[in-house]
Motif scaffolding. Structure first.
Motif, PDB file in Angstrom:
ATOM      1  N   ILE A  11       0.700  -1.204   0.021  1.00 28.45           N
ATOM      2  CA  ILE A  11       0.097   0.103   0.076  1.00 28.45           C
ATOM      3  C   ILE A  11       0.840   1.504   0.061  1.00 28.45           C
ATOM      4  N   PHE A  12       0.530   2.167  -1.212  1.00 31.53           N
ATOM      5  CA  PHE A  12       1.397   2.819  -1.059  1.00 31.53           C
ATOM      6  C   PHE A  12       1.479   4.468   0.163  1.00 31.53           C
ATOM      7  N   ILE A  13       0.842   4.339  -0.276  1.00 30.01           N
ATOM      8  CA  ILE A  13       0.845   5.063   1.366  1.00 30.01           C
ATOM      9  C   ILE A  13       0.904   5.047   2.626  1.00 30.01           C
ATOM     10  N   GLU A  14       1.039   3.603   3.797  1.00 30.34           N
ATOM     11  CA  GLU A  14       1.304   3.321   4.458  1.00 30.34           C
ATOM     12  C   GLU A  14       3.243   3.183   3.685  1.00 30.34           C
ATOM     13  N   ALA A  15       3.571   3.034   2.949  1.00 26.24           N
ATOM     14  CA  ALA A  15       4.506   2.693   2.567  1.00 26.24           C
ATOM     15  C   ALA A  15       6.282   4.396   2.790  1.00 26.24           C
ATOM     16  N   ASN A  16       5.092   5.013   1.861  1.00 26.25           N
ATOM     17  CA  ASN A  16       5.542   6.298   2.056  1.00 26.25           C
ATOM     18  C   ASN A  16       5.973   6.601   3.145  1.00 26.25           C
ATOM     19  N   ASN A  17       4.624   6.506   4.114  1.00 27.46           N
ATOM     20  CA  ASN A  17       4.487   7.060   5.574  1.00 27.46           C
ATOM     21  C   ASN A  17       5.798   6.403   6.055  1.00 27.46           C
ATOM     22  N   LEU A  18       5.649   5.610   6.614  1.00 23.96           N
ATOM     23  CA  LEU A  18       7.234   5.085   6.939  1.00 23.96           C
ATOM     24  C   LEU A  18       8.597   5.338   6.488  1.00 23.96           C
ATOM     25  N   GLN A  19       8.769   5.317   5.063  1.00 21.96           N
ATOM     26  CA  GLN A  19       9.857   5.914   4.107  1.00 21.96           C
ATOM     27  C   GLN A  19      10.320   7.369   4.360  1.00 21.96           C
ATOM     28  N   MET A  20       8.893   8.524   5.219  1.00 24.15           N
ATOM     29  CA  MET A  20       9.609   9.896   6.184  1.00 24.15           C
ATOM     30  C   MET A  20       9.395   9.444   6.925  1.00 24.15           C
ATOM     31  N   ILE A  21       9.231   8.095   7.873  1.00 26.27           N
ATOM     32  CA  ILE A  21       9.390   8.373   9.198  1.00 26.27           C
ATOM     33  C   ILE A  21      10.835   8.112   9.364  1.00 26.27           C
ATOM     34  N   MET A  22      11.344   6.984   8.776  1.00 24.19           N
ATOM     35  CA  MET A  22      12.327   6.482   9.070  1.00 24.19           C
ATOM     36  C   MET A  22      14.186   7.785   8.348  1.00 24.19           C
ATOM     37  N   GLU A  23      13.187   8.618   7.372  1.00 25.50           N
ATOM     38  CA  GLU A  23      14.470   8.868   6.412  1.00 25.50           C
ATOM     39  C   GLU A  23      14.466  10.782   8.401  1.00 25.50           C
ATOM     40  N   ARG A  24      12.887  10.742   8.731  1.00 26.12           N
ATOM     41  CA  ARG A  24      13.538  12.014   9.623  1.00 26.12           C
ATOM     42  C   ARG A  24      14.154  11.668  10.938  1.00 26.12           C
ATOM     43  N   ALA A  25      14.420  10.204  11.072  1.00 24.91           N
ATOM     44  CA  ALA A  25      15.017  10.028  12.114  1.00 24.91           C
ATOM     45  C   ALA A  25      15.988   9.562  11.864  1.00 24.91           C
ATOM     46  N   GLY A  26      16.783   9.507   9.961  1.00 25.66           N
ATOM     47  CA  GLY A  26      18.870   9.181   9.876  1.00 25.66           C
ATOM     48  C   GLY A  26      18.265   8.164   9.264  1.00 25.66           C
ATOM     49  N   TYR A  27      17.264   7.053   8.902  1.00 28.90           N
ATOM     50  CA  TYR A  27      17.969   5.618   8.445  1.00 28.90           C
ATOM     51  C   TYR A  27      17.550   5.809   7.126  1.00 28.90           C
ATOM     52  N   THR A  28      18.444   5.045   6.217  1.00 28.33           N
ATOM     53  CA  THR A  28      18.263   5.173   5.179  1.00 28.33           C
ATOM     54  C   THR A  28      17.859   4.066   4.619  1.00 28.33           C
ATOM     55  N   VAL A  29      16.086   4.122   3.388  1.00 26.17           N
ATOM     56  CA  VAL A  29      15.498   3.426   3.289  1.00 26.17           C
ATOM     57  C   VAL A  29      15.928   2.788   1.459  1.00 26.17           C
ATOM     58  N   SER A  30      16.305   1.499   1.745  1.00 37.00           N
ATOM     59  CA  SER A  30      17.101   1.330   0.906  1.00 37.00           C
ATOM     60  C   SER A  30      15.896   0.957  -0.178  1.00 37.00           C
ATOM     61  N   GLY A  31      15.176   0.818   0.163  1.00 37.29           N
ATOM     62  CA  GLY A  31      13.807   0.318  -1.842  1.00 37.29           C
ATOM     63  C   GLY A  31      12.321   0.297  -0.524  1.00 37.29           C
ATOM     64  N   ILE A  32      10.981   0.508  -1.656  1.00 36.53           N
ATOM     65  CA  ILE A  32      10.268  -0.306  -1.099  1.00 36.53           C
ATOM     66  C   ILE A  32       9.609  -1.307  -2.231  1.00 36.53           C
ATOM     67  N   ALA A  33       9.028  -2.722  -1.822  1.00 34.76           N
ATOM     68  CA  ALA A  33       9.333  -3.495  -2.521  1.00 34.76           C
ATOM     69  C   ALA A  33       7.563  -4.145  -1.605  1.00 34.76           C
TER      70      ALA A  33
END
Length: 462
Positions: A11-33
């Motif tokens: 689900i794109f909205i959920e994945a995008n939400n998680l990506q923003m949370i991760m990146e704000r915290a300094g994590y690197t999102v290597s991809g979304i599958a």
């Protein structure tokens, strides 16, 4: 630099939400599958440190199928779920995840769950054996005798290890265990060891709340909100603002109130009865139950989304019958307390009495043991307790030792433990346990988890 995260969510909205949370915290999102197949391709190109995987995905394979592969490759993962049946939850738990996150995602819960998962993965059996860390090392905690956590048994030490992880955090904790195992004392201890120790700890026994007054007692009410509301009342959550609220016997909470409490957990705000506006509350929630909440969920008596919100970090207190090695230490502890309470000189129990106490089944757990010692101290006229009356009739004669044929699983477990000891915990590579056992590394790691082999019993050779 923080870890790389792979998100497996269709689900794109959920994945995008998680990506923003991760990146704000300094994590690197290597991809979304969006499927297991796509996730495996991404992992082959760039191995992530953690995978956030939805249980239900596009395609024939589920997140549980992916989790089994991640386990074999020693990649840590956390499940994402909106709503799952007990059967699905039971299947997911067989893969030994490092956590569960329930939709909709709350940033603080996501980051806290990930931090806990990082710690658990770094201190797993495999990681400790790879790094060669001293397996006798234990977490340094203050003296816990005043809270009744006495003993050096493995079961208690495992609980205290988990306590040292979660106490300083802000995450919600669900304490499970039979009546009398010390759930309330554990909640007190978590609060004392947290950054909220100087703030209130408000205790609520959910089983004792009258159904018609629960909402008022928890959230408060305004003057004139209902017949008999002669003045404004501040509820338990407001009283706990800045501190901790302990919801004991949460399994007794009516379903309609579970919905309202879920909103508090999600939004961190409450609304007094009769009020036209909500107000924020800053509370840490610790809950406890003697019920099997997963069964309650399956039977429709407990909301699954509420269960997931409470169960961010579970702590299980084992019954006393599973901690028999700790009974002598607990007996001495309670003897000391009650001799001082009754202003009596120091006492001991005879070997025969200690044997009786060790063999007893303790249906009332630690609470029953304390009451029994208190009564024995009060009635004893000397310095040694030679006689004690237990509530049930049992045969205190130690059973004769019989030679028993071990099962194939028991023999396999002993064999693997002995090989691991010989290899000083080394699993793979030249001279590792996998080589000596002529076994694939991933297969050996699976057998170690399946057979419940833990680092404490290995005692690596010098």
């Amino acid at each position: 630099m923080k870890e790389k995260i792979l998100i497996v969510e269709d689900i794109f909205i959920e994945a995008n939400n998680l990506q923003m949370i991760m990146e704000r915290a300094g994590y690197t999102v290597s991809g979304i599958a969006v499927s297991v197949e796509e996730a495996l391709q991404m992992i082959e190109e760039d191995i992530p440190d953690f995978v956030l995987v939805d249980i239900y995905l596009k395609g024939k394979q589920t997140g549980i199928d992916l989790a089994r592969i991640l386990r074999q490759q020693n990649i840590a993962f956390i499940y994402l779920s909106a709503n799952s049946t007990k059967q699905t939850l039971d299947q997911a738990k067989t893969t030994f995840p490092y956590g569960f996150l329930v939709k909709p995602f709350r940033e603080r819960e996501v980051l806290t769950t990930l931090e806990i998962a990082r710690y658990l993965h770094a201190n797993s059996l495999d990681a400790i054996m790879r790094k060669g860390v001293d397996n006798n090392k234990r977490f340094v905690l203050p003296d816990l005798r005043q809270y009744g956590f006495v003993g050096d048994g493995l079961r208690l030490q495992q609980v205290l290890q988990h306590l040292s992880i979660v106490a300083p955090s802000e995450t919600s904790v669900l304490i499970t265990g039979e009546s009398g195992t010390g759930k309330e004392k554990m909640a007190e201890l978590i609060h004392r060891l947290s950054n909220r120790a100087s703030r209130p700890l408000i205790k609520v026994n959910c089983a004792a709340l009258p159904s018609e007054l629960i909402e008022s007692l928890l959230f408060g009410h305004e003057k004139g909100a209902f017949t008999g509301a002669l003045e404004r009342r501040i509820g338990k959550f407001e009283q706990a603002n800045g501190g901790t609220i302990f919801l004991d016997e949460i399994g007794e909470m009516p379903v309609d109130m579970q919905v309202k409490l879920l909103r508090v957990l999600q939004d961190r705000e409450i609304e007094r009865i009769g009020s036209s506006h909500a107000q924020k509350v800053d509370v840490r929630i610790i809950s406890a139950t003697s019920r099997n909440l997963e069964k309650e969920v399956a039977d429709g008596r407990f909301r699954m989304d509420f269960y997931y919100r409470l169960n961010v970090f579970p702590l299980h207190l084992p019954p006393l019958r599973e901690r028999r090695d700790d009974i002598p230490a607990l007996v001495d502890y309670f003897l000391d307390i009650h001799c001082r309470n009754f202003e009596k000189s120091a006492m001991a129990v005879s070997p025969k009495v200690m044997e009786m106490l060790t063999l007893y089944s303790w249906p009332g757990n630690i609470r029953e043991l304390e009451h029994l010692i208190e009564r024995a101290v009060l009635m004893c006229e000397g310095n040694t307790i030679n006689h004690i009356i237990l509530p049930e009739k049992i045969d205190y004669t130690p059973p004769p030792r019989e030679e028993r044929v071990k099962t194939i699983q028991e023999n396999e477990r002993e064999h693997i433990v002995e090989v691991l000891r010989r290899c000083n915990g080394k699993i793979f590579g030249k001279g590792g346990a996998a080589e000596l056992l002529s076994m694939n590394v991933s297969t050996l790691n699976y057998r170690i988890r399946k057979l419940g082999i833990n680092k404490e019993e290995l005692r690596f050779r010098e």
